[in-house]
Design a protein around this motif. Structure first.
Motif, PDB file in Angstrom:
ATOM      1  N   SER A 449       0.841  -1.206   0.000  1.00  0.00           N
ATOM      2  CA  SER A 449       0.000   0.000   0.000  1.00  0.00           C
ATOM      3  C   SER A 449       0.872   1.251   0.000  1.00  0.00           C
ATOM      4  CB  SER A 449      -0.910   0.021   1.233  1.00  0.00           C
ATOM      5  OG  SER A 449      -1.732  -1.096   1.228  1.00  0.00           O
ATOM      6  N   VAL A 450       1.883   1.246   0.859  1.00  0.00           N
ATOM      7  CA  VAL A 450       2.742   2.422   0.964  1.00  0.00           C
ATOM      8  C   VAL A 450       3.484   2.645  -0.359  1.00  0.00           C
ATOM      9  CG1 VAL A 450       4.801   3.300   2.153  1.00  0.00           C
ATOM     10  CG2 VAL A 450       2.926   2.318   3.465  1.00  0.00           C
ATOM     11  N   TRP A 451       3.907   1.560  -0.982  1.00  0.00           N
ATOM     12  CA  TRP A 451       4.583   1.641  -2.279  1.00  0.00           C
ATOM     13  C   TRP A 451       3.657   2.268  -3.322  1.00  0.00           C
ATOM     14  CZ3 TRP A 451       3.513  -1.841  -6.591  1.00  0.00           C
ATOM     15  CH2 TRP A 451       4.380  -1.629  -7.674  1.00  0.00           C
ATOM     16  N   ARG A 452       2.342   1.972  -3.223  1.00  0.00           N
ATOM     17  CA  ARG A 452       1.373   2.548  -4.167  1.00  0.00           C
ATOM     18  C   ARG A 452       0.986   3.981  -3.770  1.00  0.00           C
ATOM     19  NH1 ARG A 452      -0.423  -0.153  -8.796  1.00  0.00           N
ATOM     20  NH2 ARG A 452      -2.417   0.860  -8.522  1.00  0.00           N
ATOM     21  N   GLY A 453       1.563   4.453  -2.645  1.00  0.00           N
ATOM     22  CA  GLY A 453       1.219   5.807  -2.178  1.00  0.00           C
ATOM     23  C   GLY A 453      -0.139   5.864  -1.506  1.00  0.00           C
ATOM     24  N   HIS A 455      -2.615   4.905   1.912  1.00  0.00           N
ATOM     25  CA  HIS A 455      -2.565   4.531   3.318  1.00  0.00           C
ATOM     26  C   HIS A 455      -3.044   3.088   3.446  1.00  0.00           C
ATOM     27  CE1 HIS A 455      -3.542   4.441   7.582  1.00  0.00           C
ATOM     28  NE2 HIS A 455      -2.660   5.417   7.689  1.00  0.00           N
ATOM     29  N   PRO A 456      -2.335   2.240   4.201  1.00  0.00           N
ATOM     30  CA  PRO A 456      -2.744   0.827   4.289  1.00  0.00           C
ATOM     31  C   PRO A 456      -4.174   0.629   4.803  1.00  0.00           C
ATOM     32  CG  PRO A 456      -0.535   1.098   5.143  1.00  0.00           C
ATOM     33  CD  PRO A 456      -1.069   2.480   4.891  1.00  0.00           C
ATOM     34  N   MET A 457      -4.652   1.585   5.619  1.00  0.00           N
ATOM     35  CA  MET A 457      -6.006   1.425   6.143  1.00  0.00           C
ATOM     36  C   MET A 457      -7.060   1.995   5.171  1.00  0.00           C
ATOM     37  SD  MET A 457      -5.730  -0.255   8.890  1.00  0.00           S
ATOM     38  CE  MET A 457      -4.122  -1.031   8.993  1.00  0.00           C
ATOM     39  N   ALA A 458      -6.602   2.410   3.967  1.00  0.00           N
ATOM     40  CA  ALA A 458      -7.558   2.926   2.972  1.00  0.00           C
ATOM     41  C   ALA A 458      -8.504   1.825   2.538  1.00  0.00           C
ATOM     42  CB  ALA A 458      -6.830   3.502   1.775  1.00  0.00           C
ATOM     43  N   GLY A 459      -8.085   0.581   2.661  1.00  0.00           N
ATOM     44  CA  GLY A 459      -9.082  -0.467   2.496  1.00  0.00           C
ATOM     45  C   GLY A 459      -8.826  -1.628   1.568  1.00  0.00           C
ATOM     46  N   GLY A 460      -7.754  -1.652   0.809  1.00  0.00           N
ATOM     47  CA  GLY A 460      -7.652  -2.842  -0.033  1.00  0.00           C
ATOM     48  C   GLY A 460      -6.413  -2.934  -0.897  1.00  0.00           C
ATOM     49  N   PHE A 461      -6.411  -3.955  -1.715  1.00  0.00           N
ATOM     50  CA  PHE A 461      -5.328  -4.243  -2.650  1.00  0.00           C
ATOM     51  C   PHE A 461      -5.726  -3.763  -4.039  1.00  0.00           C
ATOM     52  CE2 PHE A 461      -3.822  -7.762   0.125  1.00  0.00           C
ATOM     53  CZ  PHE A 461      -2.471  -7.550   0.002  1.00  0.00           C
ATOM     54  N   TRP A 462      -4.794  -3.263  -4.775  1.00  0.00           N
ATOM     55  CA  TRP A 462      -4.942  -2.994  -6.201  1.00  0.00           C
ATOM     56  C   TRP A 462      -6.052  -1.987  -6.448  1.00  0.00           C
ATOM     57  CZ3 TRP A 462      -4.237  -7.551 -10.085  1.00  0.00           C
ATOM     58  CH2 TRP A 462      -4.020  -7.035 -11.354  1.00  0.00           C
ATOM     59  N   ASP A 463      -5.741  -0.730  -6.264  1.00  0.00           N
ATOM     60  CA  ASP A 463      -6.750   0.309  -6.466  1.00  0.00           C
ATOM     61  C   ASP A 463      -7.062   0.465  -7.953  1.00  0.00           C
ATOM     62  OD1 ASP A 463      -4.004   1.149  -6.287  1.00  0.00           O
ATOM     63  OD2 ASP A 463      -4.680   3.178  -6.710  1.00  0.00           O
TER      64      ASP A 463
END
Ligand code: SF4
Length: 509
Positions: A449-453, A455-463
């Motif tokens: 998540s952090v690598w994708r910019g 927040h990990p608590m934003a809710g999921g994988f692969w936006d």
């Protein structure tokens, strides 16, 4: 036969680039949606009630919007709406009204705690109280053909929680999530007075609970439906008087359903309770440690936290075979770049198992929001940003860029390469294999998540990006007259709610 279609929808939010936040795979499901669904009968008098549920975060295409275009009798309930989801909820409500859905209601933390009067009587209704108190009336009014503009104005909380056996979501719905869990509320409310917290404004300070038999019935229904994990969403599971009875019952009935729970830091003095949690199948205990500076905690009225006891919590959860999850906040008024770095280093050293980190956010409806607004510190005007991952107010020592960088650095520091490797090579044999798997996935998920910019608590994988706020601004302006709803005043508690809070006696260990 007459029919009412009820669409229970948890709205997503607009990300910083304006796109609606969606994920190919959510991390874990929302709790409110199945709860409201469970409260919805299949028949009311002679009317068939047909219910559909949607978690917008995990909708990978826009087909669900078809449900919001209908001239059949339909009630759209936008539930669990927090301040950063409020614009999205308003837009979905306006979109539905424009496409002939006649009844729309918005409920959840934002309308419960913030003044929404500037939006009343424009077609969308607002729910200002706990669902148990108003949902039956909303359903009946929808059947009659006319919702009231506002529900629950005079009282936010019911005195006792109504017992409700939850119906688990379908296995099809659960496939959308990495952790297919069911959130359950055995108790609601928190006796503390942390000034940044919205929980006490949403659920009150009186801890109200559901009887053990009802919770056990929900757990068994979940187990039979193939649910693999449970989250006890109560904010202070260790303050819930019946928690030991519930845990003992789970052990006696051999339910074998791994769970997560949330406890306050006073749990450091409750070794017997932690031992019981471990035996009953707890695999992660979430604790709001927030800061390592006692003075900062005192100023935030989080007087119950003693940083010197945090190590005891880690020692005890590991002793009884599970993990702690320490939630941290950076950007308290006295924080500096150096103090944040020291904070990260100490948490890494304590090694609770899992962490999360947020930027201090004056959440609308809280005491801190009122104070910061009175001091003219809040510069952010867009409610979408009030999600505790974006800078929103003028910090005396840290720039917005520093705050954002420090938040992400927190994750990179804790979930280091070394920890990632360890998570793959070390098996915790005291946990079930499913719980152990989650514990191993969690570090990878955080780094990804952090690598994708994100927040990990934003809710999921692969936006994934499907639609954008610009596509909804016209209906927003048309129905509400605003492009951005002005920052609201906090809603005052009614006399009844104040009285209920006033009955709370707080004992600090
Ligand atoms: S202990 Fe947690 S839930 Fe309770 S007031 Fe403080 S932050 Fe909120």
């Amino acid at each position: 036969m007459k029919k009412l279609r009820v669409v229970i929808l948890k709205p997503s939010k607009y990300g910083t680039d304006g796109s609606v936040q969606r994920f190919r795979r959510g991390f874990m499901p929302n709790t409110t949606v199945p709860y409201i669904r469970s409260m919805t009968p299949q028949m009311i008098d002679d009317v068939v009630v047909e219910t559909q549920t949607i978690d917008e975060y995990v909708q990978t295409d826009l087909r669900y919007l078809d449900l919001l275009r209908s001239d059949e009798p339909t009630l759209l309930a936008l539930v669990g709406v927090q301040s950063h989801q409020f614009h999205r909820a308003l837009d979905l409500g306006a979109y539905a009204l424009k496409h002939k859905v006649r009844h729309v209601v918005i409920g959840g933390p934002h309308p419960m705690t913030c003044d929404t009067s500037m939006l009343h009587n424009r077609g969308v209704s607002f729910a200002l109280a706990e669902a148990e108190m108003i949902w039956p009336a909303i359903l009946r009014d929808a059947i009659r053909g006319q919702l009231q503009p506002v529900y629950g104005k005079g009282q936010r909380w019911q005195k006792e929680l109504s017992p409700l056996i939850m119906q688990p979501p379908s296995s099809q719905d659960m496939k959308r999530y990495v952790v297919p869990l069911l959130g359950i509320y055995p108790a609601r409310g928190c006796p503390y007075t942390c000034n940044f917290c919205s929980v006490i404004k949403i659920a009150g300070r009186q801890v109200r609970s559901v009887d053990v038999d009802t919770i056990m019935a929900t757990l068994w229904a979940a187990k039979k439906a193939g649910i693999q994990f449970v989250l006890f969403t109560s904010d202070n599971f260790n303050k819930y008087a019946d928690a030991p009875a519930l845990l003992n019952q789970m052990i006696r009935e051999k339910i074998d359903l791994p769970f997560m729970c949330q406890c306050d830091t006073q749990v450091s003095k409750q070794e017997d309770f932690i031992e019981l949690l471990g035996r009953a199948g707890c695999f992660q205990m979430f604790v709001g440690v927030e800061s390592l500076n006692r003075q900062t905690l005192l100023k935030a009225h989080k007087t119950q936290n003693h940083p010197q006891r945090y190590a005891d919590i880690v020692r005890l959860v590991h002793k009884y075979g599970f993990n702690g999850h320490f939630s941290n906040i950076i950007g308290f008024p006295d924080d500096t770049e150096q103090s944040c770095h020291e904070h990260m280093a100490i948490i890494k050293e304590l090694s609770p198992g899992a962490v999360s980190c947020y930027i201090l956010c004056p959440l609308p409806g809280t005491e801190q929001y009122d104070d910061f607004r009175a001091e003219d510190l809040v510069y952010e005007k867009n409610l979408d940003r009030f999600d505790a991952t974006c800078p929103t107010w003028s910090h005396p020592n840290l720039s917005p860029e520093q705050l954002t960088n420090l938040m992400f650095e927190f994750y990179r520091t804790f979930y280091s390469d070394e920890r990632l490797i360890r998570s793959f090579t070390t098996r915790n044999r005291r946990m079930s294999w499913q719980s152990d798997l989650i514990a191993r996935i969690f570090p990878v998920f955080n780094r990804y998540s952090v690598w994708r910019g994100l927040h990990p608590m934003a809710g999921g994988f692969w936006d994934i990006k499907r639609d954008h706020v610009s596509e909804y601004l016209d209906v927003r302006r048309q129905y509400y007259g605003y492009e951005h709803v002005p920052l609201p005043a906090s809603l005052r508690l009614s006399e009844i709610d104040e009285k209920m809070n006033g009955n709370v006696k707080l004992v600090l260990a």
